[in-house]
Design a protein around this motif. Structure first.
Motif, short mmCIF file in Angstrom:
data_model
loop_
_atom_site.label_atom_id
_atom_site.label_comp_id
_atom_site.label_asym_id
_atom_site.label_seq_id
_atom_site.Cartn_x
_atom_site.Cartn_y
_atom_site.Cartn_z
N THR A 1 19.22 48.09 78.88
CA THR A 1 19.87 48.24 80.31
C THR A 1 18.88 47.58 81.46
O THR A 1 17.59 47.45 81.10
CB THR A 1 20.24 49.91 80.28
N VAL B 1 27.74 53.94 83.38
CA VAL B 1 27.23 53.27 84.54
C VAL B 1 27.91 52.29 85.73
O VAL B 1 27.47 51.27 84.72
CB VAL B 1 26.49 53.97 85.38
N HIS B 2 29.19 52.01 86.83
CA HIS B 2 29.03 50.31 86.62
C HIS B 2 28.45 49.42 87.54
O HIS B 2 27.74 48.46 87.26
CB HIS B 2 30.28 50.52 87.71
N THR B 3 26.90 49.97 87.30
CA THR B 3 26.07 49.29 88.26
C THR B 3 24.83 49.18 86.85
O THR B 3 23.71 48.75 87.89
CB THR B 3 25.32 49.75 89.53
N CYS B 4 25.39 49.93 85.87
CA CYS B 4 23.77 49.20 84.78
C CYS B 4 24.66 48.12 83.90
O CYS B 4 26.33 47.94 83.19
CB CYS B 4 23.54 50.40 84.32
N ASP C 1 23.52 42.62 75.96
CA ASP C 1 24.93 43.34 76.86
C ASP C 1 25.46 44.53 75.66
O ASP C 1 26.26 44.02 74.63
CB ASP C 1 25.71 42.75 77.57
N HIS D 1 19.77 45.88 85.71
CA HIS D 1 20.40 46.58 86.46
C HIS D 1 21.74 45.18 86.97
O HIS D 1 21.65 44.10 86.29
CB HIS D 1 19.76 46.08 88.41
N ALA D 2 22.98 45.67 87.55
CA ALA D 2 24.12 44.62 87.21
C ALA D 2 23.97 43.72 88.25
O ALA D 2 24.46 42.54 87.64
CB ALA D 2 25.31 45.73 87.26
N GLY D 3 23.26 43.59 88.87
CA GLY D 3 23.26 42.30 89.98
C GLY D 3 21.75 41.86 90.41
O GLY D 3 22.15 40.73 91.11
N THR D 4 20.92 42.69 89.72
CA THR D 4 19.88 41.51 89.81
C THR D 4 18.90 40.78 89.04
O THR D 4 18.41 39.74 88.76
CB THR D 4 18.79 42.61 90.37
#
Length: 420
Positions: free
Chosen positions: A235, A285-288, A248, A237-240
């Motif tokens: 896991t 979670v959509h950000t992970c 994934d 962060h989705a953005g960084t």
């Protein structure tokens, strides 16, 4: 040859569809729910009206019996279930009960002579929709006759402790005590009191309709296996986190699923089916980026050698790299192909031929109570055509004419057994 009543069948279909009516064409009729108890009461009322004796066993299986002329003859049992999946249809399961009722009603109406007691039976909790697992009470009753790897999943105390999927608190055992249908263990169907077993069911698939046939002469329940493929990643962060460095698990699982489809299709077996029907994703979670993904893999075929080839492909996923993720393959359960009694199958075919009903041999891809009963008694099944092959959904439909033909075929096959 005798024929069952189309008008009576229409009336039964209409009446039973009211018990658990979901409001848009289908039913939700969980086992031992108020709706299921209404269906049982209707069964009892109609069977008592023709002089049948009603009994219950210790897990609320119901038996309605017309005695025969030979007091020493064993029962010929015709059985199915009245419970449904959530938002299911008006035919799955209940058609077998209505067909068994129709056989008894036709025998009573026409005073058809018979040596054996004829029993219409309701199995409790076949779907397992509210209290898992499926085929619970046939598993309990047939327990001593089942293969060990199947038997271990149907221990009586475990079944009584099965929790409702709705509240994860109330148990099947509690519902059983409250139902008013709990009887005596000595009333269970067994080789001591029963000699043969029949079950009529909708096909749940499109084969009969595609081939222009009304009735399926079922020869077996397909062997199958169910495995879980679990993928482990990391896991972030989705953005960084940069794409090339990700592990994934969801993406890994998707690649594996494509691999399975491509490799299994290369085997070239047209009757082979396989399904991914259940998934688990973490952390979801959509950000992970997912660090864990798990999917089921169900495959079915008559020939165990074909299933072995499929399983080899499935297990190969453990040896491959999935973008830095690892894969673990775990067996959930499996079953061997269960073949129906050849004599009973031949009687079903003869009955269809003599009635002039279009028919063909067919396999059952789905599990049924008859599959467990077959370990204990000579057993067979009869399939009725399903419109568009649909089942376990509200558009599920089999015409009253086809339903009546199925009952008529069963009646005449039963009389062939009785006349031996």
């Amino acid at each position: 040859m005798y024929k069952c009543s189309l008008e009576r069948m229409k009336d039964k279909i209409s009446t039973f569809s009211k018990f658990g009516d979901a409001g848009h064409g289908g039913i939700t009729r969980y086992s031992l729910s108020e709706a299921a108890l209404q269906a049982r009461a209707e069964f009892k009322k109609r069977m008592e009206a023709i002089g049948a004796t009603i009994e219950y066993d210790d897990v609320a299986n119901m038996y309605a019996t017309l005695l025969g002329s030979d007091p020493d003859a064993k029962r010929i049992v015709m059985a199915s279930h009245v419970d449904s999946v959530k938002n299911g249809g008006n035919y799955d399961g209940i058609l077998g009960v209505m067909s068994a009722m129709e056989v008894l009603e036709t025998v009573a109406e026409n005073d058809i002579p018979h040596k054996h007691p004829l029993t219409a039976m309701i199995w409790t909790n076949e779907e397992g929709s509210l209290y898992p697992p499926a085929m619970m009470c046939s598993g309990i009753v047939c327990y001593d006759y089942l293969p060990e790897d199947i038997r271990s999943k149907f221990k009586f105390e475990d079944m009584m402790a099965s929790k409702s999927i709705l509240d994860n608190k109330s148990t099947f055992g509690e519902a059983l005590e409250k139902s008013g249908y709990k009887g005596d263990k000595k009333n269970r169907i067994s080789p001591e009191n029963a000699g043969y077993y029949f079950e009529t069911h909708i096909e749940q698939g499109p084969i009969l309709e595609d081939n222009g046939n009304d009735i399926g002469v079922v020869d077996c329940v397909l062997g199958m296996f169910n495995y879980r493929l679990k993928f482990f990643g990391q896991t972030t962060h989705a953005g960084t986190f940069p794409m090339p460095k990700r592990k994934d698990a969801f993406y890994a699982a998707s690649k594996a699923l494509v691999y399975l489809h491509e490799e299994i299709d290369k085997l070239g077996y047209p009757e082979l089916v396989y399904t991914t029907g259940e998934v688990v994703c973490h952390p979801c979670v959509h950000t992970c980026v997912p660090d864990y993904f798990d999917f089921s893999f169900d495959s079915r075929h008559e020939d165990p050698k074909v299933l072995e080839k499929v399983l080899e492909i499935v297990k190969n996923c453990e040896k491959m790299d999935w973008g830095g993720c690892t894969c673990k393959v775990e067996k959930a359960w499996n079953r061997d192909t269960v073949y129906w009694d050849k004599k009973l199958v031949s009687y079903v075919k003869e009955a269809a031929e003599e009635l002039g009903v279009s028919h063909q041999y067919i396999h059952s891809g789905a599990g049924h109570d008859a599959q467990f009963a077959a370990y204990m008694l000579p057993a067979t099944m009869i399939f009725v055509q399903s419109k568009d092959g649909l089942s376990h959904c509200e558009p599920e439909y089999s015409s009253p004419e086809h339903c009546t033909e199925g009952a008529s075929v069963m009646l005449n096959a039963v009389l062939k057994v009785d006349g031996e």
